[in-house]
Design a protein around this motif. Sequence first.
Motif, PDB file in Angstrom:
ATOM      1  N   ALA A  41       0.837  -1.200   0.000  1.00  0.00           N
ATOM      2  CA  ALA A  41       0.000   0.000   0.000  1.00  0.00           C
ATOM      3  C   ALA A  41       0.874   1.253   0.000  1.00  0.00           C
ATOM      4  CB  ALA A  41      -0.903  -0.018   1.221  1.00  0.00           C
ATOM      5  N   LYS A  42       2.173   1.102  -0.258  1.00  0.00           N
ATOM      6  CA  LYS A  42       3.091   2.230  -0.198  1.00  0.00           C
ATOM      7  C   LYS A  42       2.926   3.194  -1.375  1.00  0.00           C
ATOM      8  CE  LYS A  42       5.252   0.568   3.421  1.00  0.00           C
ATOM      9  NZ  LYS A  42       6.255  -0.492   3.259  1.00  0.00           N
ATOM     10  N   SER A  43       3.294   4.431  -1.125  1.00  0.00           N
ATOM     11  CA  SER A  43       3.276   5.445  -2.179  1.00  0.00           C
ATOM     12  C   SER A  43       4.417   5.197  -3.165  1.00  0.00           C
ATOM     13  CB  SER A  43       3.457   6.832  -1.561  1.00  0.00           C
ATOM     14  OG  SER A  43       2.409   7.124  -0.666  1.00  0.00           O
ATOM     15  N   SER A  44       4.230   5.582  -4.416  1.00  0.00           N
ATOM     16  CA  SER A  44       5.284   5.450  -5.417  1.00  0.00           C
ATOM     17  C   SER A  44       5.122   6.529  -6.478  1.00  0.00           C
ATOM     18  CB  SER A  44       5.219   4.072  -6.073  1.00  0.00           C
ATOM     19  OG  SER A  44       3.988   3.915  -6.746  1.00  0.00           O
ATOM     20  N   MET A  45       6.207   6.807  -7.193  1.00  0.00           N
ATOM     21  CA  MET A  45       6.159   7.797  -8.265  1.00  0.00           C
ATOM     22  C   MET A  45       6.504   7.138  -9.593  1.00  0.00           C
ATOM     23  SD  MET A  45       8.440  11.290  -8.934  1.00  0.00           S
ATOM     24  CE  MET A  45       7.998  12.091  -7.404  1.00  0.00           C
ATOM     25  N   THR A  46       5.723   7.469 -10.620  1.00  0.00           N
ATOM     26  CA  THR A  46       6.076   7.071 -11.983  1.00  0.00           C
ATOM     27  C   THR A  46       6.373   8.344 -12.770  1.00  0.00           C
ATOM     28  OG1 THR A  46       4.729   5.084 -11.931  1.00  0.00           O
ATOM     29  CG2 THR A  46       5.284   5.948 -14.107  1.00  0.00           C
ATOM     30  N   GLN A  47       7.528   8.380 -13.407  1.00  0.00           N
ATOM     31  CA  GLN A  47       7.908   9.548 -14.205  1.00  0.00           C
ATOM     32  C   GLN A  47       7.953   9.175 -15.679  1.00  0.00           C
ATOM     33  OE1 GLN A  47      11.176  12.212 -12.859  1.00  0.00           O
ATOM     34  NE2 GLN A  47      12.050  11.995 -14.885  1.00  0.00           N
ATOM     35  N   ILE A  48       7.265   9.978 -16.496  1.00  0.00           N
ATOM     36  CA  ILE A  48       7.315   9.844 -17.941  1.00  0.00           C
ATOM     37  C   ILE A  48       8.387  10.814 -18.430  1.00  0.00           C
ATOM     38  CG2 ILE A  48       5.974  10.005 -20.092  1.00  0.00           C
ATOM     39  CD1 ILE A  48       4.717   8.153 -17.919  1.00  0.00           C
ATOM     40  N   GLY A  49       9.410  10.327 -19.115  1.00  0.00           N
ATOM     41  CA  GLY A  49      10.419  11.217 -19.686  1.00  0.00           C
ATOM     42  C   GLY A  49      11.455  11.673 -18.683  1.00  0.00           C
ATOM     43  N   VAL A  50      12.359  12.517 -19.170  1.00  0.00           N
ATOM     44  CA  VAL A  50      13.553  12.935 -18.430  1.00  0.00           C
ATOM     45  C   VAL A  50      13.606  14.453 -18.463  1.00  0.00           C
ATOM     46  CG1 VAL A  50      16.082  12.918 -18.543  1.00  0.00           C
ATOM     47  CG2 VAL A  50      14.798  10.830 -19.013  1.00  0.00           C
ATOM     48  N   ALA A  54       5.917  13.929 -17.230  1.00  0.00           N
ATOM     49  CA  ALA A  54       4.928  13.980 -16.147  1.00  0.00           C
ATOM     50  C   ALA A  54       5.422  13.126 -14.991  1.00  0.00           C
ATOM     51  CB  ALA A  54       3.571  13.483 -16.630  1.00  0.00           C
ATOM     52  N   GLN A  55       5.047  13.512 -13.793  1.00  0.00           N
ATOM     53  CA  GLN A  55       5.337  12.721 -12.598  1.00  0.00           C
ATOM     54  C   GLN A  55       4.009  12.441 -11.919  1.00  0.00           C
ATOM     55  OE1 GLN A  55       8.140  15.484 -10.705  1.00  0.00           O
ATOM     56  NE2 GLN A  55       9.816  14.085 -11.232  1.00  0.00           N
ATOM     57  N   VAL A  56       3.682  11.165 -11.790  1.00  0.00           N
ATOM     58  CA  VAL A  56       2.391  10.778 -11.224  1.00  0.00           C
ATOM     59  C   VAL A  56       2.645   9.946  -9.973  1.00  0.00           C
ATOM     60  CG1 VAL A  56       0.125   9.804 -11.742  1.00  0.00           C
ATOM     61  CG2 VAL A  56       1.577  10.623 -13.610  1.00  0.00           C
ATOM     62  N   GLY A 102      19.453  15.996 -13.410  1.00  0.00           N
ATOM     63  CA  GLY A 102      19.615  15.469 -14.768  1.00  0.00           C
ATOM     64  C   GLY A 102      18.406  14.659 -15.186  1.00  0.00           C
ATOM     65  N   LEU A 103      17.921  13.855 -14.277  1.00  0.00           N
ATOM     66  CA  LEU A 103      16.815  12.939 -14.576  1.00  0.00           C
ATOM     67  C   LEU A 103      15.470  13.542 -14.155  1.00  0.00           C
ATOM     68  CD1 LEU A 103      17.039   9.175 -13.905  1.00  0.00           C
ATOM     69  CD2 LEU A 103      14.960  10.390 -13.409  1.00  0.00           C
ATOM     70  N   GLY A 104      15.428  14.055 -12.930  1.00  0.00           N
ATOM     71  CA  GLY A 104      14.183  14.606 -12.403  1.00  0.00           C
ATOM     72  C   GLY A 104      14.392  16.001 -11.848  1.00  0.00           C
ATOM     73  N   ARG A 144       9.732   4.113  -3.969  1.00  0.00           N
ATOM     74  CA  ARG A 144       9.726   3.407  -5.251  1.00  0.00           C
ATOM     75  C   ARG A 144       9.509   4.445  -6.350  1.00  0.00           C
ATOM     76  NH1 ARG A 144       5.898   1.307  -8.510  1.00  0.00           N
ATOM     77  NH2 ARG A 144       6.794  -0.107 -10.046  1.00  0.00           N
ATOM     78  N   PHE A 145      10.420   4.457  -7.330  1.00  0.00           N
ATOM     79  CA  PHE A 145      10.393   5.429  -8.420  1.00  0.00           C
ATOM     80  C   PHE A 145      10.538   4.659  -9.722  1.00  0.00           C
ATOM     81  CE2 PHE A 145      12.886   7.893 -11.492  1.00  0.00           C
ATOM     82  CZ  PHE A 145      12.158   9.073 -11.570  1.00  0.00           C
ATOM     83  N   GLU A 146       9.631   4.912 -10.647  1.00  0.00           N
ATOM     84  CA  GLU A 146       9.654   4.194 -11.930  1.00  0.00           C
ATOM     85  C   GLU A 146       9.806   5.228 -13.045  1.00  0.00           C
ATOM     86  OE1 GLU A 146       5.833   2.712 -13.170  1.00  0.00           O
ATOM     87  OE2 GLU A 146       6.733   0.898 -14.020  1.00  0.00           O
ATOM     88  N   LEU A 147      10.745   4.970 -13.934  1.00  0.00           N
ATOM     89  CA  LEU A 147      10.994   5.871 -15.057  1.00  0.00           C
ATOM     90  C   LEU A 147      10.580   5.183 -16.353  1.00  0.00           C
ATOM     91  CD1 LEU A 147      12.443   8.507 -16.144  1.00  0.00           C
ATOM     92  CD2 LEU A 147      14.474   7.060 -16.382  1.00  0.00           C
ATOM     93  N   LEU A 148       9.738   5.848 -17.142  1.00  0.00           N
ATOM     94  CA  LEU A 148       9.327   5.303 -18.438  1.00  0.00           C
ATOM     95  C   LEU A 148       9.840   6.222 -19.541  1.00  0.00           C
ATOM     96  CD1 LEU A 148       5.636   4.310 -17.539  1.00  0.00           C
ATOM     97  CD2 LEU A 148       7.683   2.867 -17.514  1.00  0.00           C
ATOM     98  N   LEU A 149      10.709   5.697 -20.389  1.00  0.00           N
ATOM     99  CA  LEU A 149      11.285   6.488 -21.484  1.00  0.00           C
ATOM    100  C   LEU A 149      10.477   6.243 -22.754  1.00  0.00           C
ATOM    101  CD1 LEU A 149      15.038   5.802 -20.673  1.00  0.00           C
ATOM    102  CD2 LEU A 149      13.653   7.794 -20.064  1.00  0.00           C
TER     103      LEU A 149
END
Lengths: 264, 264
Positions: A30-39, A103-105, A196-198, A234-239
Amino acid sequence: MKTWRTAFLWLLLCALLGAGLPAQAAEPSAKSSMTQIGVIDALLAGGYDGSVAVRGLPRFGDIGLGTFDALDGEMVILDGVVYQVPSTGVVRRADPRGTTPFAQVVRFKPGRAQPTPENVGLKDLESWLDKTLGDTNVFGAVRIEGVFTALKARSVPRQQKPYQPLAVVAKSQSVFEFAQVRGTLVGLRGPDYVRGLGVPGWHLHFLTQDRARGGHVLDLTLGSGTVRMASLRRFELLLPEAGLGGLDLAKDRAGELKAVESSR
Amino acid sequence: MKTWRTAFLWLLLCALLGAGLPAQAAEPSAKSSMTQIGVIDALLAGGYDGSVAVRGLPRFGDIGLGTFDALDGEMVILDGVVYQVPSTGVVRRADPRGTTPFAQVVRFKPGRAQPTPENVGLKDLESWLDKTLGDTNVFGAVRIEGVFTALKARSVPRQQKPYQPLAVVAKSQSVFEFAQVRGTLVGLRGPDYVRGLGVPGWHLHFLTQDRARGGHVLDLTLGSGTVRMASLRRFELLLPEAGLGGLDLAKDRAGELKAVESSR
């Protein structure tokens, strides 16, 4: 008949168990996490081509921020709704068929609401958020409901190709000033090492309570408010599927980012 | 009896479908992806406390590299097996109950095997890999089976608290020299913008064909070999449950990383 009824009940139970499993697998805790689209460095370099559909964003979480294809305004995600603040400042629900280059969701599982300090400026608010978050070497997310004595927000105009770097575009930003306004801040925080990334440090977007106005926050004085907050581990990057070839991402753009985020 | 048999078959079908779903949900596409445990700047700062169990690593992929709790040697993951190269250089299967503070594990769906250039040094091999990968603004992974005319690898000794920074520890590394050795390289590549968070450029670990020796590659001459390669557009970062508080991660450690990666 009776055996068929029993079999049917078993089938139903089995199907329900089966249907329940994927959700568990996709969200192990049930933990929070971030998904980032792009750099962020790609965005700073003028990589404004959208890669992920707006309609797909809410499956990554319920709050967030970002921009749109061709840099067509500021994005604010609240309660799973994707809002667009174009350079007119008049907020609309974003076209689900549109796309985003950045975007960062956040899947936001915050702690309890607590009062913010009163009558604080942006720097003091950010320092207080850091202190309350505790560990600033992990990612953070906040949602603040408040009354703002003053708030300055901006948006950027939709761009035409060939795209200019963000530091150039930001010079033609629209700035909106609010006084005694009630609304919601979505704030995301990256640790220093995401440079550089975020986005290192706090990055805040605003929507008025009626969801009619808003933008990327340049400055504010928060009269009073409540905040809900989460640490993200938890951080997920989608390129982009098409990659990021052709963009100069070797350059250190930390200075450009700072200028773009806070230029008033 | 017949109805029960039918019901049983339905149940079986249903259970099988149910069992199949979580895997699909966790792996939405057949694309390669990287999961990273921890942050390179935290490792450079002396954050050697393990946070994720070795036994949990293979579920993130089948090839990888990293280190162990207390910096107890180099990690190489091959075919889903976690190997440990301690400072003695004698490789063993890692204790599944052990933990890691930093590891990169790749779900590896490579293209077809192709021959590498022959009689190339490390720099030329890396340049060729970059060129063959195409877009170096996304992540990359390779597995090279080859005969190495020469190869120099290192490992690091298990540390005691209070931990020293990696740049200090690397001075007491063990170096192993191989000649005309057959073995496998696992190579992972981060884009420039991961500086601080991951490892920009190629990072190679080696295991001999009999999986008895190996280490972090400092230098090599590849006689001949074959390579399988994948571009990665999905990157997942998992930070320790305990956070990273107390480590100085504001400092730019790019110079330290370069020294540690390549000190011969």
